[in-house]
Scaffold this active site. Sequence first.
Site, PDB file in Angstrom:
ATOM      1  N   HIS A 279     139.936 103.605 -45.505  1.00  0.00           N
ATOM      2  CA  HIS A 279     140.053 102.166 -45.714  1.00  0.00           C
ATOM      3  C   HIS A 279     138.702 101.500 -45.975  1.00  0.00           C
ATOM      4  O   HIS A 279     138.656 100.441 -46.608  1.00  0.00           O
ATOM      5  CB  HIS A 279     140.718 101.501 -44.506  1.00  0.00           C
ATOM      6  CG  HIS A 279     142.196 101.712 -44.479  1.00  0.00           C
ATOM      7  ND1 HIS A 279     142.773 102.834 -43.937  1.00  0.00           N
ATOM      8  CD2 HIS A 279     143.217 100.949 -44.934  1.00  0.00           C
ATOM      9  CE1 HIS A 279     144.090 102.748 -44.069  1.00  0.00           C
ATOM     10  NE2 HIS A 279     144.386 101.619 -44.663  1.00  0.00           N
ATOM     11  N   GLY A 280     137.638 102.076 -45.474  1.00  0.00           N
ATOM     12  CA  GLY A 280     136.329 101.476 -45.718  1.00  0.00           C
ATOM     13  C   GLY A 280     135.256 102.271 -45.017  1.00  0.00           C
ATOM     14  O   GLY A 280     135.497 102.890 -43.981  1.00  0.00           O
TER      15      GLY A 280
END
Lengths: 362, 478
Positions: B323-324
Site C-alpha cells: 500500500h505504501g
Amino acid sequence: MNTIYKKIFVTTFFVLLSLPMTYCLGIKDNTVIAGAEVLTDLPSLQKTSFYNRNFQPLFESWWNSHFGFRGFMLKTKNQIYDWSNLSRIHSGSFGVVVEGVDEYLFTNVYFGSFYKNCSFIPKEIYRLKELQNLLKKYGIDVFVILAPNKAVTYPDLIPYRYKYFLGTDCGYYQTLYKTLQSNGIKTFDAQQLISNIRKNGQYQPFSVTGTHWNYYSAGMTFLEAAKKFNWGNIEIEKIDKQVTPFFTERDIADLLNLWYTYYPKQMFYKPIFKKTKASLSGNTTIIGNSFSNEFLHMFIESGLTNGEIYHFENQPLNDKDIDKILNSRRIIFVYTDIALINQEDQFYKKIDVLLNKLKHQE
Amino acid sequence: MVFSSALFLALFLPITMGLYFLSQEKLRNYILLFASLFFYAWGEPKAVLVMLGLIAISYYVGILLDKTNNIRSRKIFLTTGIVLNLAALFFYKYWMFFLDNTNFVLESLNFAPITIPSIALPIGISFYVFQIISYLIDVYKKEVPSQKSLSTLATYVSLFPQLIAGPIVRYKTIEEDLHNRKINFNNIFIGLRRFVIGLGKKVLVADQIAVIADTVFNTPVAQIPCLFAWVGILAYTLQIFFDFSAYSDMAIGLGRVFNFRFLENFNYPYYAKSIKDFWRRWHISLSSWFKDYLYIPLGGNRKGKLRTYLNLYIIFALCGWWHGATWGFIVWGIYHGTWLVLERGIWGRFLDKIKNIYLLRAHIGNFILNIYTWLIVMVGWVFFRAESLVYAKKFIKIMFFGNKNVTINSFYPATNFLTFSNLFIVIIAIILSYPIFNGKYEKFRYSNSETILLTVLFFVSYVFAMTSTFSPFIYFRF
C-alpha cells in the site's frame, strides 16, 4: 424493468456528460456567477510542455473554469445545499461563509476574535509607536481606527456550534485597544461605538448579507473620530435608505450563488453629510484592510479636506507610495482586530517599509 | 486524471465513449489502448514508457513460456519476468524507502548519508505490476495461453478503468472479453448504473466525510480530545471505504460499459464478524492475489500451525508494504496479520463462543462480533492515515486513555465539520456499509424506481463533481 426508464437514464447520462463540451461549439450559458476568479488562459500544447507535465495542470485549470453550463451547474449545486436546509457552508478562498441566527451571514474568519487564547498580540504592533515618533519629526500625525468586526458586534447571532467552541470575551480586540492606548497611539474604538449603535441605534451597523460594516456605521465612526481627534465638525443631513446595496453590503450573499436572491428586501443605510467648510489642511493617507474602503468613502464625502487623500490597502508599498505618505499631514490606519493579529498582514510589512525608509533618511 | 474530475467526466469519457461506440469492432481495442495510454500519460507522461517497457518484456516472456515445455527453462523465464517487474516496482516505489532507512542508520552511526535525486513514483505501478505477474504465472501454469498480440496485452494491462486504483484484474478473467466483445445496450445500462453509484459514493459521501477526517488528522495530536479522536477515525474508516469502493464501482461500471466483466472488489467489509471475515470482503482482488500467488505457494495452512502463522505475517507485512513505502503501512499490515493469527487460536474460539452464548440470541452475538471487527479495523486505520508512527501511537493513546490537556470545547477545528448535513451523511454512510438492499429489498434493484433515483443521483453527483474546484475570492469588488 421497463426499457424506457433505462433509455431515459442512459440518455440523461450522455446528455449531461456532453453538456460542458458545448463551450467548444460556442454555445454560451448566460448564468452569471459572483466572485472574483483568476481564470487560466488556454495553454498552448508543445511536446516538451506535455512531457514535462507543464501543460496538463494548466489545461485542467482552464477547463475547470470554462466548461459549458458551469454557472448553471454551480448555482444548482448551491441550491441543492440550500434546499437541504441542513446547514449552509460555502467554501471560498477567504474561508467559509456561515449562516447564523436570523439568516445573518458571517465569514468565519471573524469568529477568531473569540478564540480562547487571546493574550497573543504580535510584537510588531509596538513598532507602530516607533513609527509614530519618527513621523512626528516630519509633522505627520498617526491615528488608528479599530474597525468593528461583525462577529463581535453580533455575538448572539453566531451559530451555536461555533459558540460552543469559542470563548465569551472578544479578547483580541480588547487587548489590542489597551496595547495601542498604553503606547500613546491615538486610537478610536469603533467596535465600542458600533456595538452601542447595534444595541441602541435606529439602523443596523452591518447588513445581513455583507462581511463589511455598512456606510452608516463607517459614517458614524468617521463622525465620532472627527470629533475626538479635532478634525472638524461634521453633521448628518439625512440617512439615505434604499434596497439596492451601496457597496459590499451583499458580497457574501452574492457569493452564495443561489438561483434565488438571498434576503432580497433588506434596507441599506448611508449617511449624507451636511456641506461643511474644509477644515483639515494637508494631505491624508488612509492605510487599512478591506474595511478602510467604507471609511475612505465617508472621508471623501464629508468634504472635510481639500487636500489629497491617498489610500493603500493590500498592495505592498513602492517608493512613490512612500513619498506620498511622507507628504501627508496625517496617516489613518483602519484595521479590524483580525487583521492586526495576523502577523502576515500587509499592515506589518508597511510599518517595516516605512520604518526602514525613515531610519535610512536619518 | 481522477474519475470524479471535470476533465475526465466531461471531456475524456464522452470523447472516448463516442469514438469507441462509433468505431468498427476491430478498432475498438486500439481505441481503448490509445485512450488508456493517453489517460496514463496525462498524469505520468514519463512513466508511460516504464509501463510500456514492462508490458513488452512480459509479452516476450509470455511467448517464451508458451513455446517451451522444458520445466527448467519455463522456471527461468517466469523468474526473469517476475524479477524484472518486481525490480521496477522496487526501484520506483521502495528505493527511496530503503535509502531513507539506510541513511537513518548511517547518520546514527555518524556516517555521511547517501544522496541521490528523489525518484517519482509512477501512479498505479503496484496495480499493473501485480496484474502482469498474475498473467505470467497463469501462463506458466498453463491456465491461459500467452497473448500473441502485443497491443491486446497492452490493452489488458493499461485498461484505463482499472489502471491506477484497481481492482487488480487477472488476465484470465477478461481474456475472452479482450477478443470478443459486442456493444450491448443492457451492459451499457448496467455499467453506467454501477458507475453512477460509484460517483455518488465518491462525491456525495466520501468527499464530504473526508472534511471530518482531514480536519482531525491535520490537527497536532496533542490538541485532539478523546471524543474527536474517535470521530476522526470513524470518519476516516467510512471515507476510505466509500472512496475506494466508489473507485472500484466506477471501474467495474466502466468496464461493463465496454463489455468487460471485472470481479467484485468489496463485499460489505464493515459487515464482517471477524478480521478473517473482513479480509474476505475488503479489497478482494488484492487479498485473493496474495492468497493465490504467495500464501498458497508458501505452503498456506498445510505445513503446521507455526508455518501458517509465519505465512500470515509475511503476507500481511507485504500487503501493508504494497500500500505504501512507509513503516506505518507495514505496521498496519502486521497488525492485521497479528489479529488473523490470534483468531486462529484461543481468541478465535472465544469469538465463536460469543456467537453462541447460551442466553443471547444469534443476532446479538453477531452484533457484538461486528462491533469487535469495527473496533479492530478502526484502530488499524490510524496507522494507515497517520503521518508517522509517533503520531499514530499518540493518537491511539488518546483514543483509549483520553487527553487530559484539552477539553471537548477547546477543539475549535470541529466547527469545520459539526453540521447536521455531515451528521446525516455519516449516518447514511454507516447504514450503506451494511447490505440493506439484500433480502427483502432485493426487488428494488434494477426496478423503475431505482432507475429514476439513479438518474437524480447522477445529476446531483455530476454537478457536485463538476463544480468542486470553484473557489472565488470573497472581496471580488476591490
